[in-house]
Design a protein around this motif. Sequence first.
Motif, PDB file in Angstrom:
ATOM      1  N   LYS A   3       0.820  -1.210   0.000  1.00  0.00           N
ATOM      2  CA  LYS A   3       0.000   0.000   0.000  1.00  0.00           C
ATOM      3  C   LYS A   3       0.860   1.269   0.000  1.00  0.00           C
ATOM      4  CE  LYS A   3      -2.233   0.806   3.827  1.00  0.00           C
ATOM      5  NZ  LYS A   3      -3.224   0.847   4.915  1.00  0.00           N
ATOM      6  N   ILE A   4       1.887   1.287   0.801  1.00  0.00           N
ATOM      7  CA  ILE A   4       2.747   2.476   0.880  1.00  0.00           C
ATOM      8  C   ILE A   4       3.442   2.730  -0.454  1.00  0.00           C
ATOM      9  CG2 ILE A   4       4.810   3.427   1.981  1.00  0.00           C
ATOM     10  CD1 ILE A   4       3.829   2.122   4.593  1.00  0.00           C
ATOM     11  N   ASP A   5       3.899   1.661  -1.119  1.00  0.00           N
ATOM     12  CA  ASP A   5       4.533   1.813  -2.436  1.00  0.00           C
ATOM     13  C   ASP A   5       3.570   2.454  -3.440  1.00  0.00           C
ATOM     14  OD1 ASP A   5       6.969   0.617  -1.684  1.00  0.00           O
ATOM     15  OD2 ASP A   5       6.227  -1.389  -2.197  1.00  0.00           O
ATOM     16  N   ILE A   6       2.336   2.003  -3.438  1.00  0.00           N
ATOM     17  CA  ILE A   6       1.346   2.549  -4.376  1.00  0.00           C
ATOM     18  C   ILE A   6       1.124   4.034  -4.106  1.00  0.00           C
ATOM     19  CG2 ILE A   6      -1.108   2.477  -5.026  1.00  0.00           C
ATOM     20  CD1 ILE A   6      -0.909  -0.602  -4.660  1.00  0.00           C
ATOM     21  N   ILE A   7       0.962   4.390  -2.849  1.00  0.00           N
ATOM     22  CA  ILE A   7       0.735   5.786  -2.496  1.00  0.00           C
ATOM     23  C   ILE A   7       1.946   6.647  -2.860  1.00  0.00           C
ATOM     24  CG2 ILE A   7       0.365   7.347  -0.542  1.00  0.00           C
ATOM     25  CD1 ILE A   7      -1.348   5.003   0.680  1.00  0.00           C
ATOM     26  N   GLN A   8       3.157   6.140  -2.583  1.00  0.00           N
ATOM     27  CA  GLN A   8       4.360   6.885  -2.943  1.00  0.00           C
ATOM     28  C   GLN A   8       4.482   7.056  -4.453  1.00  0.00           C
ATOM     29  OE1 GLN A   8       7.358   4.552  -0.901  1.00  0.00           O
ATOM     30  NE2 GLN A   8       7.232   5.825   0.925  1.00  0.00           N
ATOM     31  N   ARG A   9       4.110   6.036  -5.202  1.00  0.00           N
ATOM     32  CA  ARG A   9       4.175   6.140  -6.662  1.00  0.00           C
ATOM     33  C   ARG A   9       3.158   7.138  -7.199  1.00  0.00           C
ATOM     34  NH1 ARG A   9       6.529   1.003  -9.461  1.00  0.00           N
ATOM     35  NH2 ARG A   9       7.993   0.380  -7.866  1.00  0.00           N
ATOM     36  N   ILE A  10       2.007   7.206  -6.575  1.00  0.00           N
ATOM     37  CA  ILE A  10       1.033   8.225  -6.972  1.00  0.00           C
ATOM     38  C   ILE A  10       1.656   9.606  -6.789  1.00  0.00           C
ATOM     39  CG2 ILE A  10      -1.161   9.332  -6.362  1.00  0.00           C
ATOM     40  CD1 ILE A  10      -2.210   6.453  -5.735  1.00  0.00           C
ATOM     41  N   GLY A  11       2.291   9.832  -5.648  1.00  0.00           N
ATOM     42  CA  GLY A  11       2.965  11.113  -5.410  1.00  0.00           C
ATOM     43  C   GLY A  11       4.081  11.369  -6.418  1.00  0.00           C
ATOM     44  N   TYR A  12       4.805  10.320  -6.762  1.00  0.00           N
ATOM     45  CA  TYR A  12       5.907  10.450  -7.718  1.00  0.00           C
ATOM     46  C   TYR A  12       5.404  10.871  -9.099  1.00  0.00           C
ATOM     47  CZ  TYR A  12       9.782   9.111 -10.773  1.00  0.00           C
ATOM     48  OH  TYR A  12      10.773   9.109 -11.716  1.00  0.00           O
ATOM     49  N   ILE A  13       4.389  10.165  -9.611  1.00  0.00           N
ATOM     50  CA  ILE A  13       3.909  10.504 -10.965  1.00  0.00           C
ATOM     51  C   ILE A  13       3.169  11.841 -10.962  1.00  0.00           C
ATOM     52  CG2 ILE A  13       3.916   8.120 -11.796  1.00  0.00           C
ATOM     53  CD1 ILE A  13       0.824   8.146 -11.573  1.00  0.00           C
ATOM     54  N   ARG A  14       2.514  12.169  -9.861  1.00  0.00           N
ATOM     55  CA  ARG A  14       1.826  13.464  -9.767  1.00  0.00           C
ATOM     56  C   ARG A  14       2.846  14.594  -9.799  1.00  0.00           C
ATOM     57  NH1 ARG A  14       1.549  16.929  -6.020  1.00  0.00           N
ATOM     58  NH2 ARG A  14       2.237  15.532  -4.351  1.00  0.00           N
ATOM     59  N   THR A  15       3.904  14.457  -9.014  1.00  0.00           N
ATOM     60  CA  THR A  15       4.954  15.478  -8.977  1.00  0.00           C
ATOM     61  C   THR A  15       5.640  15.597 -10.329  1.00  0.00           C
ATOM     62  OG1 THR A  15       5.298  15.045  -6.631  1.00  0.00           O
ATOM     63  CG2 THR A  15       7.067  16.189  -7.794  1.00  0.00           C
ATOM     64  N   ARG A  16       5.930  14.466 -10.940  1.00  0.00           N
ATOM     65  CA  ARG A  16       6.564  14.477 -12.258  1.00  0.00           C
ATOM     66  C   ARG A  16       5.673  15.157 -13.295  1.00  0.00           C
ATOM     67  NH1 ARG A  16       7.659   8.848 -14.827  1.00  0.00           N
ATOM     68  NH2 ARG A  16       5.461   9.124 -15.261  1.00  0.00           N
ATOM     69  N   ALA A  17       4.362  15.001 -13.138  1.00  0.00           N
ATOM     70  CA  ALA A  17       3.406  15.638 -14.049  1.00  0.00           C
ATOM     71  C   ALA A  17       3.182  17.111 -13.699  1.00  0.00           C
ATOM     72  CB  ALA A  17       2.075  14.888 -14.022  1.00  0.00           C
ATOM     73  N   LYS A  18       3.880  17.573 -12.656  1.00  0.00           N
ATOM     74  CA  LYS A  18       3.784  18.966 -12.204  1.00  0.00           C
ATOM     75  C   LYS A  18       2.344  19.348 -11.835  1.00  0.00           C
ATOM     76  CE  LYS A  18       7.827  20.712 -14.725  1.00  0.00           C
ATOM     77  NZ  LYS A  18       8.562  19.571 -14.939  1.00  0.00           N
ATOM     78  N   MET A  19       1.687  18.434 -11.146  1.00  0.00           N
ATOM     79  CA  MET A  19       0.322  18.676 -10.696  1.00  0.00           C
ATOM     80  C   MET A  19       0.301  18.799  -9.178  1.00  0.00           C
ATOM     81  SD  MET A  19      -1.982  16.117 -13.027  1.00  0.00           S
ATOM     82  CE  MET A  19      -3.496  17.043 -12.757  1.00  0.00           C
ATOM     83  N   THR A  20      -0.513  19.711  -8.694  1.00  0.00           N
ATOM     84  CA  THR A  20      -0.728  19.785  -7.255  1.00  0.00           C
ATOM     85  C   THR A  20      -1.703  18.685  -6.857  1.00  0.00           C
ATOM     86  OG1 THR A  20      -2.626  21.263  -7.458  1.00  0.00           O
ATOM     87  CG2 THR A  20      -0.426  22.300  -7.275  1.00  0.00           C
ATOM     88  N   GLN A  21      -1.765  18.424  -5.581  1.00  0.00           N
ATOM     89  CA  GLN A  21      -2.719  17.432  -5.098  1.00  0.00           C
ATOM     90  C   GLN A  21      -4.147  17.846  -5.447  1.00  0.00           C
ATOM     91  OE1 GLN A  21      -1.581  17.364  -0.956  1.00  0.00           O
ATOM     92  NE2 GLN A  21      -0.213  15.614  -1.271  1.00  0.00           N
ATOM     93  N   LYS A  22      -4.434  19.110  -5.275  1.00  0.00           N
ATOM     94  CA  LYS A  22      -5.776  19.614  -5.569  1.00  0.00           C
ATOM     95  C   LYS A  22      -6.078  19.496  -7.061  1.00  0.00           C
ATOM     96  CE  LYS A  22      -8.756  23.630  -4.964  1.00  0.00           C
ATOM     97  NZ  LYS A  22      -8.857  25.007  -4.453  1.00  0.00           N
ATOM     98  N   ALA A  23      -5.118  19.841  -7.913  1.00  0.00           N
ATOM     99  CA  ALA A  23      -5.339  19.763  -9.366  1.00  0.00           C
ATOM    100  C   ALA A  23      -5.595  18.326  -9.802  1.00  0.00           C
ATOM    101  CB  ALA A  23      -4.140  20.342 -10.115  1.00  0.00           C
TER     102      ALA A  23
END
Length: 118
Positions: A3-23
């Motif tokens: 579960k932690i790996d999945i959540i961290q990967r979501i953060g990784y691809i979101r950051t790489r896509a230059k998206m905020t959490q809200k966006a």
Amino acid sequence: MDKIDIIQRIGYIRTRAKMTQKALSNAIGMNPSYINRLESAQNFLPSLEVLLTIIDVCGSTPEEFFYHDISAYERDKTFADKINSLPSDIKEFILDYDPDLMNLFTTINRKFVKIDRN
């Protein structure tokens, strides 16, 4: 992958896509705080449908997202593509020449492409 790996990967691809959490939350049609809660609380996972939407919106693929080392995916895929684009006679020579290379190419083959030995 836990579960932690999945959540961290979501953060990784979101950051790489230059998206905020809200966006990202808005882009996937969820409550504006959804991704924030997901990434910070780490006590729940998105459904498979939502996860696939997140992956798509962030410009990734399921293959990349679930790759054993997401940060090395592009490099490894590029390497596999270059090997696969070699002429057949050169691939045959390399594969017959060194058993260790054959093991390496077999591993790459399983992950990305089918090396044509013809």
